[in-house]
Design a protein around this motif. Structure first.
Motif, PDB file in Angstrom:
ATOM      1  N   GLU A 164       1.025  -1.060   0.023  1.00 45.23           N
ATOM      2  CA  GLU A 164       0.155  -0.024  -0.065  1.00 45.23           C
ATOM      3  C   GLU A 164       1.004   1.219   0.148  1.00 45.23           C
ATOM      4  OE1 GLU A 164      -3.757   1.019   2.588  1.00 45.23           O
ATOM      5  OE2 GLU A 164      -2.058   0.921   3.635  1.00 45.23           O
ATOM      6  N   ASN A 165       0.739   2.281  -1.076  1.00 47.14           N
ATOM      7  CA  ASN A 165       1.562   3.293  -1.037  1.00 47.14           C
ATOM      8  C   ASN A 165       0.811   4.555  -0.540  1.00 47.14           C
ATOM      9  OD1 ASN A 165       0.063   4.130  -3.242  1.00 47.14           O
ATOM     10  ND2 ASN A 165       1.577   3.883  -4.566  1.00 47.14           N
ATOM     11  N   ASP A 166       1.579   5.596  -0.404  1.00 50.05           N
ATOM     12  CA  ASP A 166       1.071   6.814   0.201  1.00 50.05           C
ATOM     13  C   ASP A 166      -0.325   7.448  -0.549  1.00 50.05           C
ATOM     14  OD1 ASP A 166       2.792   6.695   2.229  1.00 50.05           O
ATOM     15  OD2 ASP A 166       4.384   8.235   1.191  1.00 50.05           O
ATOM     16  N   SER A 167      -0.251   6.983  -1.813  1.00 45.73           N
ATOM     17  CA  SER A 167      -1.408   7.592  -2.691  1.00 45.73           C
ATOM     18  C   SER A 167      -2.695   6.475  -2.404  1.00 45.73           C
ATOM     19  CB  SER A 167      -1.022   7.528  -4.101  1.00 45.73           C
ATOM     20  OG  SER A 167      -0.903   6.397  -4.817  1.00 45.73           O
ATOM     21  N   GLY A 168      -2.626   5.529  -1.611  1.00 43.42           N
ATOM     22  CA  GLY A 168      -3.562   4.516  -1.522  1.00 43.42           C
ATOM     23  C   GLY A 168      -3.522   3.476  -2.488  1.00 43.42           C
ATOM     24  N   ARG A 169      -2.524   3.308  -3.440  1.00 44.49           N
ATOM     25  CA  ARG A 169      -2.529   2.230  -4.327  1.00 44.49           C
ATOM     26  C   ARG A 169      -2.327   0.804  -3.288  1.00 44.49           C
ATOM     27  NH1 ARG A 169       2.128   1.189  -8.394  1.00 44.49           N
ATOM     28  NH2 ARG A 169       2.365  -0.298  -6.868  1.00 44.49           N
ATOM     29  N   VAL A 170      -3.340  -0.304  -3.859  1.00 38.46           N
ATOM     30  CA  VAL A 170      -2.999  -1.542  -3.143  1.00 38.46           C
ATOM     31  C   VAL A 170      -2.543  -2.519  -4.066  1.00 38.46           C
ATOM     32  CG1 VAL A 170      -4.358  -3.164  -2.085  1.00 38.46           C
ATOM     33  CG2 VAL A 170      -4.826  -0.999  -1.521  1.00 38.46           C
ATOM     34  N   ASP A 171      -1.436  -3.494  -3.445  1.00 35.10           N
ATOM     35  CA  ASP A 171      -1.137  -4.468  -4.444  1.00 35.10           C
ATOM     36  C   ASP A 171      -1.215  -5.763  -3.397  1.00 35.10           C
ATOM     37  OD1 ASP A 171      -0.004  -2.887  -6.235  1.00 35.10           O
ATOM     38  OD2 ASP A 171       1.820  -2.599  -5.441  1.00 35.10           O
ATOM     39  N   ILE A 172      -1.596  -6.920  -4.106  1.00 36.84           N
ATOM     40  CA  ILE A 172      -1.741  -8.003  -3.318  1.00 36.84           C
ATOM     41  C   ILE A 172      -1.306  -9.363  -4.198  1.00 36.84           C
ATOM     42  CG2 ILE A 172      -3.295  -9.801  -2.349  1.00 36.84           C
ATOM     43  CD1 ILE A 172      -5.479  -7.446  -2.150  1.00 36.84           C
ATOM     44  N   MET A 173      -0.193 -10.199  -3.827  1.00 37.15           N
ATOM     45  CA  MET A 173       0.099 -11.431  -4.539  1.00 37.15           C
ATOM     46  C   MET A 173      -0.157 -12.765  -3.525  1.00 37.15           C
ATOM     47  SD  MET A 173       3.717  -9.775  -6.086  1.00 37.15           S
ATOM     48  CE  MET A 173       4.479 -11.334  -6.234  1.00 37.15           C
ATOM     49  N   VAL A 174      -0.387 -13.540  -4.348  1.00 37.26           N
ATOM     50  CA  VAL A 174      -0.584 -14.881  -3.671  1.00 37.26           C
ATOM     51  C   VAL A 174      -0.178 -15.973  -4.942  1.00 37.26           C
ATOM     52  CG1 VAL A 174      -2.273 -14.416  -1.891  1.00 37.26           C
ATOM     53  CG2 VAL A 174      -3.178 -14.896  -4.201  1.00 37.26           C
ATOM     54  N   LYS A 175       0.095 -17.048  -4.446  1.00 34.80           N
ATOM     55  CA  LYS A 175       0.446 -18.269  -5.186  1.00 34.80           C
ATOM     56  C   LYS A 175      -0.723 -19.051  -5.222  1.00 34.80           C
ATOM     57  CE  LYS A 175       4.083 -21.416  -6.795  1.00 34.80           C
ATOM     58  NZ  LYS A 175       4.523 -20.908  -7.949  1.00 34.80           N
ATOM     59  N   LEU A 176      -1.323 -19.674  -6.462  1.00 34.61           N
ATOM     60  CA  LEU A 176      -2.461 -20.328  -6.534  1.00 34.61           C
ATOM     61  C   LEU A 176      -2.309 -21.615  -7.367  1.00 34.61           C
ATOM     62  CD1 LEU A 176      -4.950 -17.723  -7.252  1.00 34.61           C
ATOM     63  CD2 LEU A 176      -4.345 -18.647  -5.073  1.00 34.61           C
ATOM     64  N   ASP A 177      -2.850 -22.619  -7.035  1.00 37.75           N
ATOM     65  CA  ASP A 177      -2.996 -23.929  -7.931  1.00 37.75           C
ATOM     66  C   ASP A 177      -4.398 -24.208  -8.005  1.00 37.75           C
ATOM     67  OD1 ASP A 177      -2.051 -26.254  -9.140  1.00 37.75           O
ATOM     68  OD2 ASP A 177      -2.376 -27.392  -7.431  1.00 37.75           O
ATOM     69  N   GLU A 178      -5.194 -24.642  -7.203  1.00 37.08           N
ATOM     70  CA  GLU A 178      -6.563 -25.474  -7.293  1.00 37.08           C
ATOM     71  C   GLU A 178      -7.546 -23.981  -8.030  1.00 37.08           C
ATOM     72  OE1 GLU A 178      -7.882 -26.618  -3.861  1.00 37.08           O
ATOM     73  OE2 GLU A 178      -6.460 -28.164  -3.544  1.00 37.08           O
ATOM     74  N   SER A 179      -7.172 -22.781  -7.604  1.00 33.11           N
ATOM     75  CA  SER A 179      -7.725 -21.787  -8.126  1.00 33.11           C
ATOM     76  C   SER A 179      -7.246 -21.052  -9.297  1.00 33.11           C
ATOM     77  CB  SER A 179      -7.985 -20.722  -7.070  1.00 33.11           C
ATOM     78  OG  SER A 179      -8.497 -21.116  -5.935  1.00 33.11           O
ATOM     79  N   SER A 180      -6.335 -21.755  -9.971  1.00 32.79           N
ATOM     80  CA  SER A 180      -5.741 -21.163 -11.037  1.00 32.79           C
ATOM     81  C   SER A 180      -6.550 -20.676 -12.199  1.00 32.79           C
ATOM     82  CB  SER A 180      -4.667 -22.212 -11.633  1.00 32.79           C
ATOM     83  OG  SER A 180      -3.607 -22.177 -10.790  1.00 32.79           O
ATOM     84  N   GLU A 210      -9.979 -20.101 -12.182  1.00 37.20           N
ATOM     85  CA  GLU A 210     -10.614 -18.855 -11.818  1.00 37.20           C
ATOM     86  C   GLU A 210      -9.634 -17.428 -11.975  1.00 37.20           C
ATOM     87  OE1 GLU A 210     -12.740 -17.099  -7.660  1.00 37.20           O
ATOM     88  OE2 GLU A 210     -11.754 -18.903  -7.777  1.00 37.20           O
ATOM     89  N   ALA A 211      -8.412 -17.804 -11.448  1.00 34.09           N
ATOM     90  CA  ALA A 211      -7.544 -16.661 -11.387  1.00 34.09           C
ATOM     91  C   ALA A 211      -7.370 -16.235 -12.849  1.00 34.09           C
ATOM     92  CB  ALA A 211      -6.314 -16.966 -10.787  1.00 34.09           C
ATOM     93  N   ALA A 212      -6.920 -17.203 -13.590  1.00 34.45           N
ATOM     94  CA  ALA A 212      -6.777 -16.782 -15.014  1.00 34.45           C
ATOM     95  C   ALA A 212      -8.214 -16.239 -15.550  1.00 34.45           C
ATOM     96  CB  ALA A 212      -6.272 -18.014 -16.097  1.00 34.45           C
ATOM     97  N   LYS A 213      -9.052 -16.506 -15.595  1.00 35.31           N
ATOM     98  CA  LYS A 213     -10.316 -15.996 -15.916  1.00 35.31           C
ATOM     99  C   LYS A 213     -10.450 -14.468 -15.667  1.00 35.31           C
ATOM    100  CE  LYS A 213     -15.253 -16.518 -16.539  1.00 35.31           C
ATOM    101  NZ  LYS A 213     -15.382 -15.226 -17.140  1.00 35.31           N
ATOM    102  N   LEU A 214     -10.287 -14.395 -14.064  1.00 33.98           N
ATOM    103  CA  LEU A 214     -10.482 -13.100 -13.441  1.00 33.98           C
ATOM    104  C   LEU A 214      -9.352 -11.907 -14.153  1.00 33.98           C
ATOM    105  CD1 LEU A 214     -11.844 -11.410 -11.402  1.00 33.98           C
ATOM    106  CD2 LEU A 214     -10.137 -12.134  -9.832  1.00 33.98           C
ATOM    107  N   ALA A 215      -8.066 -12.466 -14.425  1.00 29.65           N
ATOM    108  CA  ALA A 215      -7.016 -11.694 -15.181  1.00 29.65           C
ATOM    109  C   ALA A 215      -7.427 -11.413 -16.511  1.00 29.65           C
ATOM    110  CB  ALA A 215      -5.715 -12.488 -14.760  1.00 29.65           C
ATOM    111  N   THR A 218       3.897 -18.708 -13.539  1.00 33.48           N
ATOM    112  CA  THR A 218       4.373 -19.486 -12.467  1.00 33.48           C
ATOM    113  C   THR A 218       3.223 -19.604 -11.548  1.00 33.48           C
ATOM    114  OG1 THR A 218       5.339 -17.374 -11.633  1.00 33.48           O
ATOM    115  CG2 THR A 218       6.712 -19.051 -12.774  1.00 33.48           C
ATOM    116  N   HIS A 219       2.023 -19.161 -11.585  1.00 30.92           N
ATOM    117  CA  HIS A 219       0.885 -19.228 -10.941  1.00 30.92           C
ATOM    118  C   HIS A 219       0.787 -18.430  -9.722  1.00 30.92           C
ATOM    119  CE1 HIS A 219      -0.719 -23.253 -12.233  1.00 30.92           C
ATOM    120  NE2 HIS A 219      -0.050 -22.799 -13.107  1.00 30.92           N
ATOM    121  N   TRP A 220       1.554 -17.280  -9.678  1.00 35.72           N
ATOM    122  CA  TRP A 220       1.306 -15.880  -8.964  1.00 35.72           C
ATOM    123  C   TRP A 220       0.256 -15.038  -9.424  1.00 35.72           C
ATOM    124  CZ3 TRP A 220       3.244 -15.422  -4.104  1.00 35.72           C
ATOM    125  CH2 TRP A 220       4.241 -16.193  -3.607  1.00 35.72           C
ATOM    126  N   MET A 221      -0.806 -14.949  -8.641  1.00 32.14           N
ATOM    127  CA  MET A 221      -1.781 -13.710  -8.980  1.00 32.14           C
ATOM    128  C   MET A 221      -1.566 -12.496  -8.257  1.00 32.14           C
ATOM    129  SD  MET A 221      -4.647 -13.217 -10.237  1.00 32.14           S
ATOM    130  CE  MET A 221      -6.498 -13.059 -10.182  1.00 32.14           C
TER     131      MET A 221
END
Length: 146
Positions: free
Chosen positions: A63-79, A81-86, A98-101
């Motif tokens: 989270e930076n001072d301007s309020g931008r938010v970043d989240i990273m997780v590694k996935l397998d079973e939800s790959s 769903e994650a690929a579709k969302l991306a 490498t399955h990092w969302m």
């Protein structure tokens, strides 16, 4: 992460986890969730907070001072769903070979509640050593027996 990227190296800190560390309530909720998992250590990686189980990072929050938010997780079973969302929302999500969302939300954009919690558990189970996964499974069994 792209196929040429590797998992960021987390630097362990000795400071206790501060419960009021993020302005964004979704990030704070994910931080609290990660801190409750067995054997998790919080550190930093670049400008993100890194959560490690054993020697492997499983969650990165920024989270930076301007309020931008970043989240990273590694996935397998939800790959899938994650690929579709991306694919459907490339402005906010990227899913690498490498399955990092990676999710990025500019200041003012709403971070969806409830989306990432299961992914934090999935990422932990993928990255944590066997003994920590077994400990989590044992805790889950105790909770379901109540």
């Amino acid at each position: 992460m792209s196929e040429t990227e590797t998992e960021p190296e987390a630097v362990e800190t000795t400071a206790p986890v501060e419960r009021d560390g993020f302005q964004n309530p979704v990030l704070q909720s994910l931080r609290d969730l990660a801190a409750e998992l067995p054997g998790v250590k919080e550190g930093t990686s670049c400008v993100k907070r890194a959560f490690k189980a054993g020697n492997k990072g499983f969650l990165y929050l920024g989270e930076n001072d301007s309020g931008r938010v970043d989240i990273m997780v590694k996935l397998d079973e939800s790959s899938e769903e994650a690929a579709k969302l991306a694919h459907d929302d490339p402005e906010h999500y990227a899913f690498g070979d490498t399955h990092w969302m990676t999710a990025k939300f500019p200041s003012g954009d709403t971070v969806p509640e409830g989306l990432f919690e299961n992914w934090v558990y999935e990422s932990f189970r993928l990255q944590a050593p066997v003994e920590l996964r077994e400990q989590l499974n044992a805790e889950d069994d105790v909770e379901t027996d109540d």
